[in-house]
Write a protein that holds these residues in place. Structure first.
Motif, PDB file in Angstrom:
ATOM      1  N   ALA A 154     -47.545 -31.253 -21.537  1.00 25.31           N
ATOM      2  CA  ALA A 154     -48.225 -30.552 -20.432  1.00 25.31           C
ATOM      3  C   ALA A 154     -48.324 -31.454 -19.197  1.00 25.31           C
ATOM      4  O   ALA A 154     -48.266 -30.974 -18.058  1.00 25.31           O
ATOM      5  N   HIS A 155     -48.458 -32.754 -19.440  1.00 24.59           N
ATOM      6  CA  HIS A 155     -48.546 -33.696 -18.306  1.00 24.59           C
ATOM      7  C   HIS A 155     -47.216 -33.753 -17.549  1.00 24.59           C
ATOM      8  O   HIS A 155     -47.190 -33.845 -16.327  1.00 24.59           O
ATOM      9  N   TYR A 156     -46.126 -33.715 -18.301  1.00 26.01           N
ATOM     10  CA  TYR A 156     -44.813 -33.792 -17.653  1.00 26.01           C
ATOM     11  C   TYR A 156     -44.525 -32.509 -16.884  1.00 26.01           C
ATOM     12  O   TYR A 156     -43.956 -32.526 -15.800  1.00 26.01           O
ATOM     13  N   GLU A 157     -44.990 -31.401 -17.478  1.00 27.98           N
ATOM     14  CA  GLU A 157     -44.819 -30.099 -16.826  1.00 27.98           C
ATOM     15  C   GLU A 157     -45.561 -30.111 -15.482  1.00 27.98           C
ATOM     16  O   GLU A 157     -45.014 -29.687 -14.458  1.00 27.98           O
ATOM     17  N   ALA A 158     -46.787 -30.632 -15.502  1.00 28.21           N
ATOM     18  CA  ALA A 158     -47.596 -30.653 -14.266  1.00 28.21           C
ATOM     19  C   ALA A 158     -46.930 -31.542 -13.216  1.00 28.21           C
ATOM     20  O   ALA A 158     -46.861 -31.181 -12.024  1.00 28.21           O
ATOM     21  N   ALA A 159     -46.423 -32.703 -13.670  1.00 29.74           N
ATOM     22  CA  ALA A 159     -45.763 -33.618 -12.728  1.00 29.74           C
ATOM     23  C   ALA A 159     -44.515 -32.958 -12.148  1.00 29.74           C
ATOM     24  O   ALA A 159     -44.235 -33.048 -10.949  1.00 29.74           O
ATOM     25  N   PHE A 160     -43.809 -32.289 -13.006  1.00 31.35           N
ATOM     26  CA  PHE A 160     -42.574 -31.605 -12.606  1.00 31.35           C
ATOM     27  C   PHE A 160     -42.889 -30.553 -11.534  1.00 31.35           C
ATOM     28  O   PHE A 160     -42.208 -30.466 -10.499  1.00 31.35           O
ATOM     29  N   GLU A 161     -43.934 -29.782 -11.773  1.00 33.14           N
ATOM     30  CA  GLU A 161     -44.329 -28.747 -10.799  1.00 33.14           C
ATOM     31  C   GLU A 161     -44.704 -29.394  -9.469  1.00 33.14           C
ATOM     32  O   GLU A 161     -44.345 -28.892  -8.398  1.00 33.14           O
ATOM     33  N   ALA A 162     -45.432 -30.511  -9.556  1.00 38.69           N
ATOM     34  CA  ALA A 162     -45.854 -31.189  -8.320  1.00 38.69           C
ATOM     35  C   ALA A 162     -44.633 -31.680  -7.539  1.00 38.69           C
ATOM     36  O   ALA A 162     -44.555 -31.544  -6.312  1.00 38.69           O
ATOM     37  N   ASP A 172     -42.877 -30.411  -3.865  1.00 34.80           N
ATOM     38  CA  ASP A 172     -42.544 -31.349  -2.782  1.00 34.80           C
ATOM     39  C   ASP A 172     -41.037 -31.438  -2.533  1.00 34.80           C
ATOM     40  O   ASP A 172     -40.585 -32.324  -1.791  1.00 34.80           O
ATOM     41  N   GLY A 173     -40.275 -30.609  -3.208  1.00 37.03           N
ATOM     42  CA  GLY A 173     -38.822 -30.611  -2.997  1.00 37.03           C
ATOM     43  C   GLY A 173     -38.127 -31.827  -3.579  1.00 37.03           C
ATOM     44  O   GLY A 173     -37.031 -32.188  -3.140  1.00 37.03           O
ATOM     45  N   ARG A 174     -38.738 -32.487  -4.587  1.00 41.20           N
ATOM     46  CA  ARG A 174     -38.102 -33.679  -5.145  1.00 41.20           C
ATOM     47  C   ARG A 174     -37.348 -33.422  -6.450  1.00 41.20           C
ATOM     48  O   ARG A 174     -36.779 -34.355  -7.017  1.00 41.20           O
ATOM     49  N   VAL A 175     -37.397 -32.186  -6.934  1.00 42.79           N
ATOM     50  CA  VAL A 175     -36.508 -31.862  -8.065  1.00 42.79           C
ATOM     51  C   VAL A 175     -35.747 -30.597  -7.714  1.00 42.79           C
ATOM     52  O   VAL A 175     -36.235 -29.757  -6.940  1.00 42.79           O
ATOM     53  N   TYR A 176     -34.534 -30.486  -8.210  1.00 37.18           N
ATOM     54  CA  TYR A 176     -33.733 -29.301  -7.898  1.00 37.18           C
ATOM     55  C   TYR A 176     -32.886 -28.876  -9.089  1.00 37.18           C
ATOM     56  O   TYR A 176     -32.479 -29.704  -9.906  1.00 37.18           O
ATOM     57  N   PRO A 177     -32.644 -27.559  -9.159  1.00 35.82           N
ATOM     58  CA  PRO A 177     -31.894 -27.039 -10.301  1.00 35.82           C
ATOM     59  C   PRO A 177     -30.389 -27.198 -10.118  1.00 35.82           C
ATOM     60  O   PRO A 177     -29.880 -27.065  -9.008  1.00 35.82           O
ATOM     61  N   CYS A 178     -29.701 -27.491 -11.210  1.00 35.77           N
ATOM     62  CA  CYS A 178     -28.240 -27.660 -11.188  1.00 35.77           C
ATOM     63  C   CYS A 178     -27.642 -26.819 -12.310  1.00 35.77           C
ATOM     64  O   CYS A 178     -28.267 -26.642 -13.358  1.00 35.77           O
TER      65      CYS A 178
END
Ligand code: GLU
Length: 455
Positions: free
Chosen positions: A83-91, A95-101
């Motif tokens: 759940a912590h990783y999920e929350a970080a991922f959402e954050a 902020d536009g720092r992760v993107y789908p490939c």
């Protein structure tokens, strides 16, 4: 909770196998770093890879640390922190720092090949960043689930002061945006580790130099997580990367990668010996048979770590082991000694041991039965004389040999060797002056008489 200035280190093995000597060294150094600072040493089980992680390895890791005496101050498991990783991922997503490939493994491989063929570094081309909303919707309508990459910030150079390697500099544009999450939603190592280090208040990340490029990427993750005000500490840990361990032949050997606590234990290596060796191997400090952990902790200093690979030598481990066994106190070892062996017995055999386990064979010399040696006639007569000359003084060996020397004119080997053979059945072994009182008067006389009669 830990206070802001408490040193926190962590050892973060993946439970996909047993610990090997390289992991053990990393664990030890993290433990020492924390102990020296009066801080906390955490065991973090990196088990996000459900397919390859095994509970038996988790248990083996705990047992190995306990055997080594590196008890952690706390244990965390990544599989319980999803759940912590999920929350970080959402954050980070916000902020536009992760993107789908959407590329398949084959497509990525092809891109790599083309780049390499053109003499270019195989860096991910960020093609997925130019997909439109519609492109993505079309892929997903086709049943292609995305995997996710962390978007590196190409404009900020990555710089850190490494505790071992000194100043490190990376150009983010020369690195691929790392995949942090697979299409099935599972996590790769990079992001969970950074999230945990922040949330657990880890102040010092000390690991092998094979992680240097991971650190470059993770530094940007830390910065992004802190900027996204993700829960947890807002301080980036300090980093240090130790040189890798190589075999005595100077190469990264397969053997070292599979050499673990169970093998050492079976070989009769004491955990203290392994600790004393690994504590200082690859540092400027001398490797010595130091049993006192406080001394090792006291002298622990990253500034003494060299950058050249550290050579692990089994012979050196054996020598340290023997030297430590020679100094072991009876009270600490009594429970592992053969029945009936008392303090005097331990002191008599100790200097002859390489391993504690060898004590049993030597003790057998005291308790008997010992084989009757096959001696030439003149030595048999000599043993008969010795049986009659035996006097149970404070130092029966000295009395006996002094008297026999006078009576027979024998000296050196011809004086001592037949007696040793008769009394122990062996040509070499512990000091006879210490052994004879343990054998006792009656048994000694019986053995001398038996040697006189012959085998
Ligand atoms: N689970 C990682 C490994 O075993 C941890 C590396 C780290 O210390 O961050 O390599």
């Amino acid at each position: 909770m830990t206070s802001a200035n408490t040193t926190v280190t962590r050892f973060a093995p993946s439970p996909t196998g047993r610990l090997h000597v390289g992991n053990i060294r990393t664990a030890l150094h993290n433990w020492m770093l924390a102990r020296k600072a009066g801080g906390r040493f955490l065991l973090r089980i990196d088990d996000t890879d459900a397919e390859r992680s095994r509970e038996t390895y988790v248990e083996a890791i705990r047992d190995d640390l306990a055997w080594l005496g590196l008890e952690p101050d706390g244990e965390e498991r990544q599989s319980e922190r999803l759940a912590h990783y999920e929350a970080a991922f959402e954050a980070l997503k916000a902020d536009g720092r992760v993107y789908p490939c959407y590329e398949t493994a084959q497509e990525l491989e092809l891109k790599r090949k083309i780049q390499l063929g053109r003499g270019l570094p195989p860096i991910y081309d960020r093609a997925a960043l130019s997909l439109s909303e519609e492109d993505r919707a079309a892929k997903e309508a086709d049943g292609i689930a995305p995997h996710w990459r962390f978007k590196l910030d190409h404009d900020t150079p990555i710089v850190w002061e490494d505790g071992v390697r000194g100043r490190q500099k990376f150009d983010a544009a020369q690195l691929s945006d790392p995949v942090i999450r697979r299409a099935d939603g599972s996590w790769l190592y990079m992001l969970p580790s950074a999230v945990d280090d922040l949330e657990m208040g880890v102040t010092n990340v000390l690991r092998g130099e094979d992680h240097v490029s991971n650190t470059a990427v993770q530094i940007q993750m830390f910065t992004a997580l802190i900027a996204a005000q993700h829960n947890g500490s807002s301080t980036m840990p300090d980093f240090a990367h130790e040189a890798l361990l190589v075999g005595s032949e100077g190469k990264l050997s397969k053997r070292l990668g599979s050499l673990g606590c169970d093998a050492f234990r079976e070989r009769g290596i004491e955990p203290q010996a392994l600790v004393a060796l690994l504590a200082r191997l690859g540092t400027a400090l001398p490797v010595e048979p130091i049993a006192d952990r406080d001394l090792l902790i006291e002298s622990f200093d990253l500034a003494t770590f060299g950058r050249a690979p550290a050579r692990f030598d089994d012979g050196e481990l054996d020598r340290i082991n023997a030297a430590l066994v020679h100094k072991m106190e009876y009270r600490d070892i009594a429970h592992r000694l053969p029945e009936g062996m008392d303090e005097a017995g331990w002191h008599a055999v100790r200097p002859n041991l390489e391993k504690v386990g060898d004590a049993a064979a030597i003790w057998q010399l005291v308790t008997g039965p010992v084989p009757v040696p096959d001696l030439p006639e003149e030595d048999r007569d000599y043993c008969g004389l010795a049986a009659g000359a035996l006097e149970w003084t404070d130092d029966p060996w000295r009395s006996l040999t002094t008297r026999l020397k006078e009576e027979t004119g024998r000296k050196g080997k011809s004086l001592f060797l037949p007696l040793r053979l008769a009394l122990t059945g062996q040509a070499s072994g512990p000091d006879m002056g210490e052994l004879l009182p343990l054998i006792g008067e009656d048994a000694a006389r019986t053995r001398l008489e038996a040697a006189a009669r012959g085998a």
